[in-house]
Write an enzyme that holds these catalytic residues in place. Structure first.
Site, PDB file in Angstrom:
ATOM      1  N   TRP A   1      41.593  38.417  46.731  1.00 14.14           N
ATOM      2  CA  TRP A   1      41.027  37.168  46.213  1.00 14.14           C
ATOM      3  C   TRP A   1      41.789  36.005  46.849  1.00 14.14           C
ATOM      4  O   TRP A   1      43.022  35.955  46.781  1.00 14.14           O
ATOM      5  CB  TRP A   1      41.184  37.163  44.688  1.00 14.14           C
ATOM      6  CG  TRP A   1      40.681  35.960  43.977  1.00 14.14           C
ATOM      7  CD1 TRP A   1      39.459  35.361  44.090  1.00 14.14           C
ATOM      8  CD2 TRP A   1      41.394  35.204  42.977  1.00 14.14           C
ATOM      9  NE1 TRP A   1      39.367  34.296  43.241  1.00 14.14           N
ATOM     10  CE2 TRP A   1      40.536  34.171  42.549  1.00 14.14           C
ATOM     11  CE3 TRP A   1      42.666  35.298  42.420  1.00 14.14           C
ATOM     12  CZ2 TRP A   1      40.911  33.254  41.578  1.00 14.14           C
ATOM     13  CZ3 TRP A   1      43.035  34.389  41.457  1.00 14.14           C
ATOM     14  CH2 TRP A   1      42.170  33.377  41.041  1.00 14.14           C
TER      15      TRP A   1
ATOM     16  N   ASP B   1      46.599  42.538  38.490  1.00 20.04           N
ATOM     17  CA  ASP B   1      45.624  41.492  38.176  1.00 20.04           C
ATOM     18  C   ASP B   1      44.412  42.205  37.593  1.00 20.04           C
ATOM     19  O   ASP B   1      43.671  42.896  38.312  1.00 20.04           O
ATOM     20  CB  ASP B   1      45.251  40.714  39.437  1.00 20.04           C
ATOM     21  CG  ASP B   1      44.346  39.514  39.138  1.00 20.04           C
ATOM     22  OD1 ASP B   1      43.934  39.355  37.972  1.00 20.04           O
ATOM     23  OD2 ASP B   1      44.043  38.750  40.066  1.00 20.04           O
TER      24      ASP B   1
ATOM     25  N   LYS C   1      34.904  37.490  32.959  1.00 18.23           N
ATOM     26  CA  LYS C   1      33.833  38.408  33.340  1.00 18.23           C
ATOM     27  C   LYS C   1      33.370  39.271  32.175  1.00 18.23           C
ATOM     28  O   LYS C   1      32.176  39.348  31.882  1.00 18.23           O
ATOM     29  CB  LYS C   1      34.302  39.301  34.499  1.00 18.23           C
ATOM     30  CG  LYS C   1      34.857  38.541  35.705  1.00 18.23           C
ATOM     31  CD  LYS C   1      33.836  37.623  36.345  1.00 18.23           C
ATOM     32  CE  LYS C   1      34.312  37.087  37.689  1.00 18.23           C
ATOM     33  NZ  LYS C   1      35.530  36.270  37.631  1.00 18.23           N
TER      34      LYS C   1
END
Length: 441
Positions: free
Chosen positions: A171, A252, A288
């Site tokens: 990311w 993460d 999410k």
């Protein structure tokens, strides 16, 4: 006469306060004012920052008027009608919160107590030894980004000189966050361009070659951008390599429950590390899996060896957070607490996560079918072997540019597409764009 004398006195007094250079300017034919604000701004040398690699895509998409355009850049779930989706459990939780007439007082620096309890239980499970022994420092944070940012500052202060190793690719914001905190970072191999799979041998070799005591950033599930996760056997080897070199793992976890549809399955890696008694960091996000993109709710967890260390770590995390946001926002934290803390809502949430992950799995299968029909000589199996919101196509920059300029498909330059922004109706169109780009560029 009195008025004229008064005017002269005022002018004399004003003139005496001016520097000789200003008096000279005032008497010049141009009558320019001695005012520093008319000169170059003190901020005039600030350079224009480049547009965000991901969010800038949405701006370009909105400006496009083509009716077939697709925004596959930003990782945000869409319905089959390609509309934003607010989960039913979120609506219900907010209704209950409104009925309870909650106040808007500041939260403690560490966050809402019920949220902190719920989030660490979701992460590590109710049977976690670290949880039972109070060995986890948990700080409510501004989603995953805020969790990473506070952790980066913590690493800078308490693990000085240590390098954070980040997967290649990753990311994009990972690099920004650690760089801004003054933490050096490097990369380890992850993606194999030839197989469109995991370069596991390269990953392990790079972890083992990293200086002792480095920080290894890992994606807990649904690796962003590749959608390629290690197997359970590979996670064991990764843990071995990290322990062998005295490294610190940093997970993460942005997609727990959203990737596979199972909260437990998606938490396998951090739970496995915890079961081995390892110390590590975890950044959590509810953007999410609960669709709370705009609420910015998440947590930073530090799993330690003993409760005393956990207490000291939390005290320092609070000190860092105090200087950044002081107190975290309450609304999103209450939603999470309400959903996780009520059995009926929790069961409904699990059903909604399965629905969201199931829709993306179905779109993957449909897209792969169209690609196999258009180009049967190429292996497209990676489309369905990858997991989560994204698929990593392996497309080159010229291929991506063709998809955007000719087909109006907006995606990141590295070839990542967000399947959360695709539906069955548009899958064939996307397959045509990919096929054209792969064949001709």
């Amino acid at each position: 006469m009195q008025q004229q004398g008064l005017r002269q006195a005022i002018v004399q007094k004003a003139s005496s306060a001016l520097s000789p250079s200003c008096l000279k300017m005032a008497s010049s034919s141009t009558q320019q004012r001695c005012n520093a604000s008319t000169n170059k701004s003190m901020l005039g040398d600030v350079e224009q920052a480049p547009p965000d690699l991901v969010l800038g895509i949405t701006e370009a998409f909105k400006a496009d008027t083509d009716p077939n355009k697709l925004n596959l850049g930003v990782g945000a779930y869409r319905t089959e009608e390609l509309k934003p989706y607010v989960l039913n459990v979120v609506r219900t939780a907010e209704e209950r919160m409104l009925e309870a007439q909650e106040n808007k007082e500041y939260l403690p620096i560490e966050g809402l107590a019920s949220f902190r309890e719920a989030t660490v239980q979701l992460l590590l499970g109710n049977d976690s030894a670290a949880l039972k022994e109070n060995r986890v420092a948990t700080l409510q944070a501004l989603s995953g980004t805020g969790s990473l940012a506070i952790a980066a500052q913590f690493i800078h202060q308490f693990l000085p000189g240590k390098t954070v190793y980040i997967s290649n690719p990753t990311w994009p914001n990972h690099k920004n966050i650690f760089a801004l905190a003054g933490v050096p970072w490097d990369t380890y191999r992850y993606f194999d361009q030839e197989t469109v799979g995991l370069d596991f041998a390269g990953m392990i070799a790079d972890i083992e070659a990293a200086p002792e005591g480095s920080v290894i950033l890992l994606h807990g599930c649904a690796h962003n951008p590749t959608g390629i996760d290690p197997t359970k056997e590979q996670w064991a080897t990764i843990a071995d390599a990290i322990e062998k070199k005295g490294h610190v793992a940093f997970f993460d976890v942005a997609y727990q429950g959203f990737a596979s549809g199972s909260l437990d399955e998606d938490a396998y890696a951090p739970r496995y590390f915890e079961s081995r008694g390892m110390e590590f960091f975890v950044a959590q996000s509810y953007s999410k899996n609960l669709g709370l993109y705009g609420e910015r709710v998440g947590a930073l967890n530090v799993i330690t060896k003993d409760s005393e260390t956990a207490g000291r770590v939390l005290s320092q995390l609070k000190r860092l957070a105090r200087a950044v946001w002081s107190n975290p926002p309450v609304h999103g934290a209450r939603i999470v607490s309400e959903v996780v803390g009520n059995e009926d809502l929790f069961d409904e949430w699990r059903g909604e996560m399965q629905h969201m992950s199931g829709r993306i799995k179905n779109v993957r299968a449909v897209l792969q079918g169209h690609l196999e029909r258009l180009n049967p000589d190429k292996d497209w199996s990676f489309i369905t072997s990858q997991i989560g919101m994204f698929t990593y196509t392996g497309c080159t920059v010229p291929q991506v540019e063709n998809m955007t300029q000719k087909w109006h498909v907006y995606m990141t330059k590295d070839g990542r597409i967000s399947l959360a922004g695709l539906n069955e109706a548009k899958a064939e169109y996307l397959a045509q764009a990919i096929d054209d780009s792969v064949r001709n560029f």
